[in-house]
Design a protein around this motif. Structure first.
Motif, PDB file in Angstrom:
ATOM      1  N   GLU A  72       0.812  -1.220   0.000  1.00 41.10           N
ATOM      2  CA  GLU A  72       0.000   0.000   0.000  1.00 41.10           C
ATOM      3  C   GLU A  72       0.854   1.282   0.000  1.00 41.10           C
ATOM      4  O   GLU A  72       0.539   2.251  -0.688  1.00 41.10           O
ATOM      5  N   SER A  73       1.920   1.245   0.780  1.00 37.31           N
ATOM      6  CA  SER A  73       2.678   2.487   1.019  1.00 37.31           C
ATOM      7  C   SER A  73       3.891   2.656   0.103  1.00 37.31           C
ATOM      8  O   SER A  73       4.601   3.656   0.192  1.00 37.31           O
ATOM      9  N   SER A  74       4.150   1.671  -0.783  1.00 36.47           N
ATOM     10  CA  SER A  74       5.341   1.744  -1.640  1.00 36.47           C
ATOM     11  C   SER A  74       4.937   2.109  -3.070  1.00 36.47           C
ATOM     12  O   SER A  74       4.497   1.252  -3.845  1.00 36.47           O
ATOM     13  N   TYR A  75       5.037   3.376  -3.404  1.00 33.22           N
ATOM     14  CA  TYR A  75       4.619   3.851  -4.733  1.00 33.22           C
ATOM     15  C   TYR A  75       5.420   5.108  -5.092  1.00 33.22           C
ATOM     16  O   TYR A  75       6.018   5.748  -4.212  1.00 33.22           O
ATOM     17  N   ALA A  76       5.406   5.451  -6.374  1.00 38.37           N
ATOM     18  CA  ALA A  76       6.079   6.680  -6.800  1.00 38.37           C
ATOM     19  C   ALA A  76       5.061   7.801  -6.956  1.00 38.37           C
ATOM     20  O   ALA A  76       3.860   7.552  -7.083  1.00 38.37           O
ATOM     21  N   GLU A  77       5.561   9.015  -6.941  1.00 36.11           N
ATOM     22  CA  GLU A  77       4.697  10.179  -7.183  1.00 36.11           C
ATOM     23  C   GLU A  77       5.512  11.240  -7.916  1.00 36.11           C
ATOM     24  O   GLU A  77       6.735  11.278  -7.795  1.00 36.11           O
ATOM     25  N   PRO A  78       4.828  12.082  -8.689  1.00 32.04           N
ATOM     26  CA  PRO A  78       5.563  13.089  -9.459  1.00 32.04           C
ATOM     27  C   PRO A  78       6.012  14.245  -8.568  1.00 32.04           C
ATOM     28  O   PRO A  78       5.326  14.595  -7.622  1.00 32.04           O
ATOM     29  N   LEU A  79       7.166  14.816  -8.873  1.00 36.33           N
ATOM     30  CA  LEU A  79       7.636  16.015  -8.172  1.00 36.33           C
ATOM     31  C   LEU A  79       7.724  17.133  -9.196  1.00 36.33           C
ATOM     32  O   LEU A  79       8.062  16.883 -10.354  1.00 36.33           O
ATOM     33  N   SER A  80       7.439  18.365  -8.768  1.00 33.72           N
ATOM     34  CA  SER A  80       7.592  19.427  -9.775  1.00 33.72           C
ATOM     35  C   SER A  80       9.012  19.987  -9.716  1.00 33.72           C
ATOM     36  O   SER A  80       9.610  20.122  -8.646  1.00 33.72           O
ATOM     37  N   THR A 125      23.067  21.134  -6.919  1.00 31.62           N
ATOM     38  CA  THR A 125      22.966  20.194  -5.798  1.00 31.62           C
ATOM     39  C   THR A 125      22.370  18.864  -6.251  1.00 31.62           C
ATOM     40  O   THR A 125      22.854  17.793  -5.884  1.00 31.62           O
ATOM     41  N   VAL A 126      21.329  18.918  -7.089  1.00 33.29           N
ATOM     42  CA  VAL A 126      20.760  17.670  -7.625  1.00 33.29           C
ATOM     43  C   VAL A 126      21.850  16.886  -8.351  1.00 33.29           C
ATOM     44  O   VAL A 126      21.999  15.670  -8.176  1.00 33.29           O
ATOM     45  N   GLY A 127      22.659  17.599  -9.134  1.00 32.27           N
ATOM     46  CA  GLY A 127      23.709  16.932  -9.900  1.00 32.27           C
ATOM     47  C   GLY A 127      24.774  16.303  -9.021  1.00 32.27           C
ATOM     48  O   GLY A 127      25.147  15.145  -9.199  1.00 32.27           O
ATOM     49  N   GLU A 128      25.248  17.062  -8.028  1.00 31.26           N
ATOM     50  CA  GLU A 128      26.285  16.516  -7.128  1.00 31.26           C
ATOM     51  C   GLU A 128      25.772  15.277  -6.397  1.00 31.26           C
ATOM     52  O   GLU A 128      26.481  14.275  -6.266  1.00 31.26           O
ATOM     53  N   LEU A 129      24.525  15.351  -5.939  1.00 30.25           N
ATOM     54  CA  LEU A 129      23.962  14.206  -5.213  1.00 30.25           C
ATOM     55  C   LEU A 129      23.740  13.015  -6.149  1.00 30.25           C
ATOM     56  O   LEU A 129      23.844  11.862  -5.741  1.00 30.25           O
ATOM     57  N   ALA A 159      12.828  20.654  -5.057  1.00 27.86           N
ATOM     58  CA  ALA A 159      11.803  21.663  -4.741  1.00 27.86           C
ATOM     59  C   ALA A 159      12.343  23.074  -4.952  1.00 27.86           C
ATOM     60  O   ALA A 159      11.613  23.981  -5.362  1.00 27.86           O
ATOM     61  N   ALA A 160      13.640  23.259  -4.689  1.00 30.57           N
ATOM     62  CA  ALA A 160      14.254  24.586  -4.814  1.00 30.57           C
ATOM     63  C   ALA A 160      14.743  24.861  -6.246  1.00 30.57           C
ATOM     64  O   ALA A 160      15.233  25.956  -6.532  1.00 30.57           O
ATOM     65  N   GLY A 161      14.650  23.871  -7.130  1.00 31.83           N
ATOM     66  CA  GLY A 161      15.156  24.040  -8.504  1.00 31.83           C
ATOM     67  C   GLY A 161      16.669  24.210  -8.536  1.00 31.83           C
ATOM     68  O   GLY A 161      17.217  24.861  -9.432  1.00 31.83           O
ATOM     69  N   MET A 212      18.122  15.588  -1.760  1.00 38.49           N
ATOM     70  CA  MET A 212      17.811  15.746  -3.186  1.00 38.49           C
ATOM     71  C   MET A 212      16.375  16.252  -3.373  1.00 38.49           C
ATOM     72  O   MET A 212      16.116  17.094  -4.239  1.00 38.49           O
ATOM     73  N   SER A 213      15.451  15.749  -2.558  1.00 39.40           N
ATOM     74  CA  SER A 213      14.060  16.211  -2.677  1.00 39.40           C
ATOM     75  C   SER A 213      13.982  17.708  -2.410  1.00 39.40           C
ATOM     76  O   SER A 213      13.263  18.443  -3.108  1.00 39.40           O
ATOM     77  N   ASP A 214      14.739  18.175  -1.409  1.00 36.12           N
ATOM     78  CA  ASP A 214      14.762  19.616  -1.110  1.00 36.12           C
ATOM     79  C   ASP A 214      15.349  20.392  -2.293  1.00 36.12           C
ATOM     80  O   ASP A 214      14.848  21.463  -2.659  1.00 36.12           O
ATOM     81  N   ALA A 215      16.422  19.846  -2.877  1.00 33.82           N
ATOM     82  CA  ALA A 215      17.068  20.536  -4.010  1.00 33.82           C
ATOM     83  C   ALA A 215      16.136  20.573  -5.223  1.00 33.82           C
ATOM     84  O   ALA A 215      16.111  21.564  -5.966  1.00 33.82           O
TER      85      ALA A 215
END
Ligand code: DP6
Length: 325
Positions: A157-165, A226-230, A220-222, A215-218
């Protein structure tokens, strides 16, 4: 009536490696990916009166483990829809199968989408993501376009993906193909071996949770850098966990490492590019869309033997023809 769906591969920026539940494919770590606009898989599902499911990939009848994985997904859809018939499944890949280019992610996302339609199951994207996950973990992310995060969860039930903007600069992924050969060890086997024998696996799990949050924070911040380094950190840590397995799993070849080196050189020349690699020797380079052709030129100059394909953010799985078209 035939239902046909298309899905694209996704490449993990924060990797999934290791399961906490093998049967349900509940991962040990959450992950985050970019769905691409290249190498789609198209899958048609037709309900049939035959006594068993029949699965063809590029015209060839599948048997053994591959067809069992398809049956796992069909069984789940039969269970959820309350319908009992069998199905004919025809799938066409445009990506070299099993060469670490995420062909299974596109395949199982397309299968879940087409089969749910064929069996009349009214599934939203979250349910499709959970169904696709049963065939191949990473497939749960290909249900969604662009950037998606797979929440590890603790049960079906709890293991699924979701889109991030993503509000940063448009993303590109330069796929550097150094080999299209089938991998010697499947990612499923390699993953299990890492979980069972690598002393580095617990450290991989702990560090992945922190990396995914960052990475999720990065995202959200665009914050592209940071996304690349991670992204590069996550890939190297995943491969490090495999190096520690007994016997060791090593997907990276000399050509793969040469590409990682070339990307470091690009960065020192002021180009924001970051390398990642999955269960195979091919290297994917995350960069800004407007710098992708420059990245291809620079990589070609250093490593002319590889083939380069530029991908951008692509669509989620969707019905092409069928009830939900
Ligand atoms: C290295 O999703 O192919 O690409 O769940 O056993 O089918 P199964 O594994 P799969 O593994 C993908 C691993 C990876 C990293 C990733 O995509 O996150």
């Amino acid at each position: 009536m035939t239902s046909t769906a298309t899905a694209h591969p996704n490449i993990a920026l924060a990797k999934y490696w290791g399961k906490r539940n093998d049967a349900l494919i509940i991962p040990a770590t959450g992950s985050l990916s970019l769905t691409l606009d290249v190498f789609p898989t198209t899958t048609s599902v037709t309900l049939s009166d035959e006594g068993a499911d029949a699965v063809r990939l590029d015209g060839v009848l599948l048997t053994g483990d591959e067809s069992n994985r398809v049956r796992t997904v069909l069984d789940r859809i039969r269970e959820l829809s309350g319908r009992t018939g069998h199905a004919r499944v025809e799938s066409a890949n445009t990506v070299p199968t099993a060469a670490g280019l995420a062909s299974s992610a596109a395949a199982f996302a397309a299968l879940a989408t087409a089969a749910a339609d064929a069996f009349g199951l009214d599934a939203d994207d979250r349910m499709l993501s959970r169904i696709a996950r049963r065939g191949s973990g990473s497939a749960c992310r290909s249900v969604f376009p662009g950037v998606a995060r797979w929440n590890a969860g603790i049960d079906d039930e709890s293991s699924y993906a979701e889109p991030l903007s993503w509000n940063g600069p448009p993303l590109a992924m330069v796929v550097g193909i150094v080999s299209s050969q089938r991998k010697a060890v499947s990612s499923r086997t390699a993953m299990r071996r890492t979980v069972e024998t690598s002393p580095y696996f617990p450290a991989w799990v702990t560090s992945s949770a922190a990396l995914l949050d960052q990475m999720s924070d990065a995202v959200a911040a665009g914050d592209f850098a940071t996304v690349g380094e991670l992204t590069e950190q996550s890939a190297l840590r995943m491969h490090a966990s495999m190096f520690g397995a007994v016997p060791p799993v090593r997907y990276l070849s000399a050509a793969s490492l040469a590409l990682f080196d070339a990307v470091v050189t690009l960065r020192s020349a002021g180009i924001d590019a970051y390398a990642t690699a999955d269960a195979g020797p091919n290297v994917k380079v995350l960069c800004r869309s407007d710098q992708a052709s420059h990245v291809v030129d620079a990589l070609t100059a250093t490593i002319p033997d590889a083939e380069y394909v530029v991908a951008h953010a692509g669509p989620g799985s969707h019905i092409v023809t069928g009830k939900g078209a």
